[in-house]
Design a protein around this motif. Structure first.
Motif, mmCIF file in Angstrom:
data_model
loop_
_atom_site.group_PDB
_atom_site.id
_atom_site.type_symbol
_atom_site.label_atom_id
_atom_site.label_comp_id
_atom_site.label_asym_id
_atom_site.label_seq_id
_atom_site.Cartn_x
_atom_site.Cartn_y
_atom_site.Cartn_z
ATOM 1 N N GLN A 73 0.704 -1.343 -0.050
ATOM 2 C CA GLN A 73 0.003 -0.034 -0.099
ATOM 3 C C GLN A 73 0.788 1.297 -0.016
ATOM 4 O O GLN A 73 0.347 2.150 -0.553
ATOM 5 C CB GLN A 73 -0.956 -0.073 1.435
ATOM 6 C CG GLN A 73 -2.062 -1.072 1.017
ATOM 7 C CD GLN A 73 -3.079 -1.307 2.431
ATOM 8 O OE1 GLN A 73 -2.582 -0.596 3.385
ATOM 9 N NE2 GLN A 73 -4.161 -1.468 2.087
ATOM 10 N N SER A 74 2.233 1.147 0.327
ATOM 11 C CA SER A 74 2.911 2.310 0.662
ATOM 12 C C SER A 74 3.931 2.101 -0.648
ATOM 13 O O SER A 74 4.968 3.280 -0.825
ATOM 14 C CB SER A 74 3.839 2.100 1.575
ATOM 15 O OG SER A 74 3.058 2.317 2.863
ATOM 16 N N SER A 75 3.596 1.698 -1.724
ATOM 17 C CA SER A 75 4.310 1.560 -3.002
ATOM 18 C C SER A 75 5.726 1.244 -2.647
ATOM 19 O O SER A 75 6.506 1.852 -3.757
ATOM 20 C CB SER A 75 3.991 2.910 -3.898
ATOM 21 O OG SER A 75 2.719 2.711 -3.944
ATOM 22 N N ARG A 76 6.103 0.476 -1.687
ATOM 23 C CA ARG A 76 7.519 -0.121 -1.614
ATOM 24 C C ARG A 76 7.606 -1.449 -2.385
ATOM 25 O O ARG A 76 7.510 -2.434 -1.596
ATOM 26 C CB ARG A 76 7.934 0.008 -0.169
ATOM 27 C CG ARG A 76 7.882 1.426 0.478
ATOM 28 C CD ARG A 76 8.507 1.523 1.757
ATOM 29 N NE ARG A 76 8.240 0.280 2.545
ATOM 30 C CZ ARG A 76 7.198 0.178 3.659
ATOM 31 N NH1 ARG A 76 6.250 1.371 3.822
ATOM 32 N NH2 ARG A 76 6.807 -0.869 4.264
ATOM 33 N N GLN A 77 7.561 -1.307 -3.741
ATOM 34 C CA GLN A 77 7.487 -2.536 -4.226
ATOM 35 C C GLN A 77 8.633 -3.476 -4.004
ATOM 36 O O GLN A 77 8.264 -4.780 -3.954
ATOM 37 C CB GLN A 77 7.637 -2.342 -5.990
ATOM 38 C CG GLN A 77 6.339 -1.443 -6.450
ATOM 39 C CD GLN A 77 6.363 -1.284 -7.778
ATOM 40 O OE1 GLN A 77 7.576 -1.157 -8.609
ATOM 41 N NE2 GLN A 77 5.255 -1.036 -8.471
ATOM 42 N N GLU A 78 9.809 -3.217 -4.144
ATOM 43 C CA GLU A 78 10.993 -4.151 -3.685
ATOM 44 C C GLU A 78 10.606 -4.804 -2.116
ATOM 45 O O GLU A 78 10.841 -5.932 -2.120
ATOM 46 C CB GLU A 78 12.500 -3.509 -3.599
ATOM 47 C CG GLU A 78 12.805 -3.204 -4.975
ATOM 48 C CD GLU A 78 14.323 -2.654 -5.001
ATOM 49 O OE1 GLU A 78 14.864 -2.881 -3.905
ATOM 50 O OE2 GLU A 78 14.747 -2.308 -6.028
ATOM 51 N N ASP A 79 10.356 -4.059 -1.183
ATOM 52 C CA ASP A 79 10.138 -4.694 -0.016
ATOM 53 C C ASP A 79 8.837 -5.507 0.089
ATOM 54 O O ASP A 79 8.609 -6.821 0.433
ATOM 55 C CB ASP A 79 9.703 -3.538 1.329
ATOM 56 C CG ASP A 79 10.884 -2.863 1.556
ATOM 57 O OD1 ASP A 79 12.003 -3.233 1.231
ATOM 58 O OD2 ASP A 79 10.679 -1.696 2.030
ATOM 59 N N SER A 80 7.937 -5.120 -0.732
ATOM 60 C CA SER A 80 6.489 -5.757 -0.983
ATOM 61 C C SER A 80 6.864 -7.105 -1.471
ATOM 62 O O SER A 80 6.214 -8.338 -1.315
ATOM 63 C CB SER A 80 5.601 -4.863 -1.560
ATOM 64 O OG SER A 80 4.065 -5.572 -1.709
ATOM 65 N N LEU A 81 7.671 -6.928 -2.635
ATOM 66 C CA LEU A 81 7.994 -8.411 -3.468
ATOM 67 C C LEU A 81 8.461 -9.313 -2.434
ATOM 68 O O LEU A 81 8.315 -10.568 -2.547
ATOM 69 C CB LEU A 81 8.690 -7.896 -4.553
ATOM 70 C CG LEU A 81 9.351 -9.242 -5.431
ATOM 71 C CD1 LEU A 81 8.099 -9.589 -5.867
ATOM 72 C CD2 LEU A 81 10.070 -8.619 -6.562
ATOM 73 N N CYS A 82 9.537 -8.781 -1.587
ATOM 74 C CA CYS A 82 10.120 -9.723 -0.595
ATOM 75 C C CYS A 82 9.276 -10.371 0.066
ATOM 76 O O CYS A 82 9.539 -11.764 0.441
ATOM 77 C CB CYS A 82 11.658 -8.943 0.100
ATOM 78 S SG CYS A 82 12.629 -9.923 0.858
ATOM 79 N N TYR A 83 8.446 -9.636 0.903
ATOM 80 C CA TYR A 83 7.306 -9.972 1.770
ATOM 81 C C TYR A 83 6.628 -11.151 1.075
ATOM 82 O O TYR A 83 6.205 -12.172 1.617
ATOM 83 C CB TYR A 83 6.622 -8.918 2.451
ATOM 84 C CG TYR A 83 7.354 -8.321 3.480
ATOM 85 C CD1 TYR A 83 8.140 -8.934 4.477
ATOM 86 C CD2 TYR A 83 7.674 -6.937 3.310
ATOM 87 C CE1 TYR A 83 8.582 -8.205 5.482
ATOM 88 C CE2 TYR A 83 8.404 -6.248 4.429
ATOM 89 C CZ TYR A 83 9.050 -6.978 5.340
ATOM 90 O OH TYR A 83 9.653 -6.162 6.353
#
Length: 178
Positions: free
Chosen positions: A27-37
């Motif tokens: 939701q915060s558009s932190r794609q790399e972190d999101s992808l990792c999780y």
């Protein structure tokens, strides 16, 4: 900053915390972190179609076309396993579509029975497919008026049968000039 130090998720609480972090980063558009999780969640819960859907989106947004294609195929498989057919395998060309439609020798009778409510599947998508196939045959023969009449007749029947008290929102609007 991409988090790469995952420990083993061995409790419901750890899974929940990872899922919340995944959602927050998405939701915060932190794609790399999101992808990792989400990749970590996939390892723990590979049959979760929502995770597959989000990963498909992330891979697409991040320009990872091959991974996106593989994840989308996995998503489709998961949906099919649940009886949800979101993807209809369609022929690639008009000629192939016509040839497929013409294979069904009972198509015209089936469509007539659907419209007369003598034959109706449990899944309206099946009926739509049959009506569409008959429309393809009409159009291929240059019978555009018949195809249009068929689609409109089925649309009216569909709204009566499945629209219920729901509001039908058109996909387009016609503008009227003064």
């Amino acid at each position: 900053m991409r988090y790469t130090g995952f420990d083993v998720i061995d409790s419901v609480e750890e899974y929940r915390d990872t899922a919340l972090k995944a959602i927050d980063s998405f939701q915060s558009s932190r794609q790399e972190d999101s992808l990792c999780y989400f990749e970590r969640l996939k390892e723990v819960n590979p049959d979760n179609y929502v995770i597959a859907e989000v990963l498909t989106y992330l891979y697409t947004q991040m320009g990872m076309a091959e991974k996106a294609d593989r994840e989308f195929a996995r998503y489709c498989d998961l949906m099919r396993a649940r009886g949800r057919y979101i993807i209809v395998d369609q022929p690639q060309t008009w000629e192939e579509m016509v040839a497929e439609a013409k294979k069904d020798k009972k198509l015209k009778t089936t469509v007539k029975n659907i419209l007369n409510r003598k034959e109706k599947s449990q899944n309206p998508i099946d009926d739509i497919e049959k009506v569409s196939m008959q429309g393809v045959i009409y159009m291929d023969s240059g019978k555009y008026a018949e195809a249009e009449a068929l689609f409109l007749e089925y649309r009216e029947m569909y709204i009566r049968d499945f629209g219920g008290g729901r509001r039908i929102i058109p996909l387009y609007s016609e503008t009227v000039s003064d």
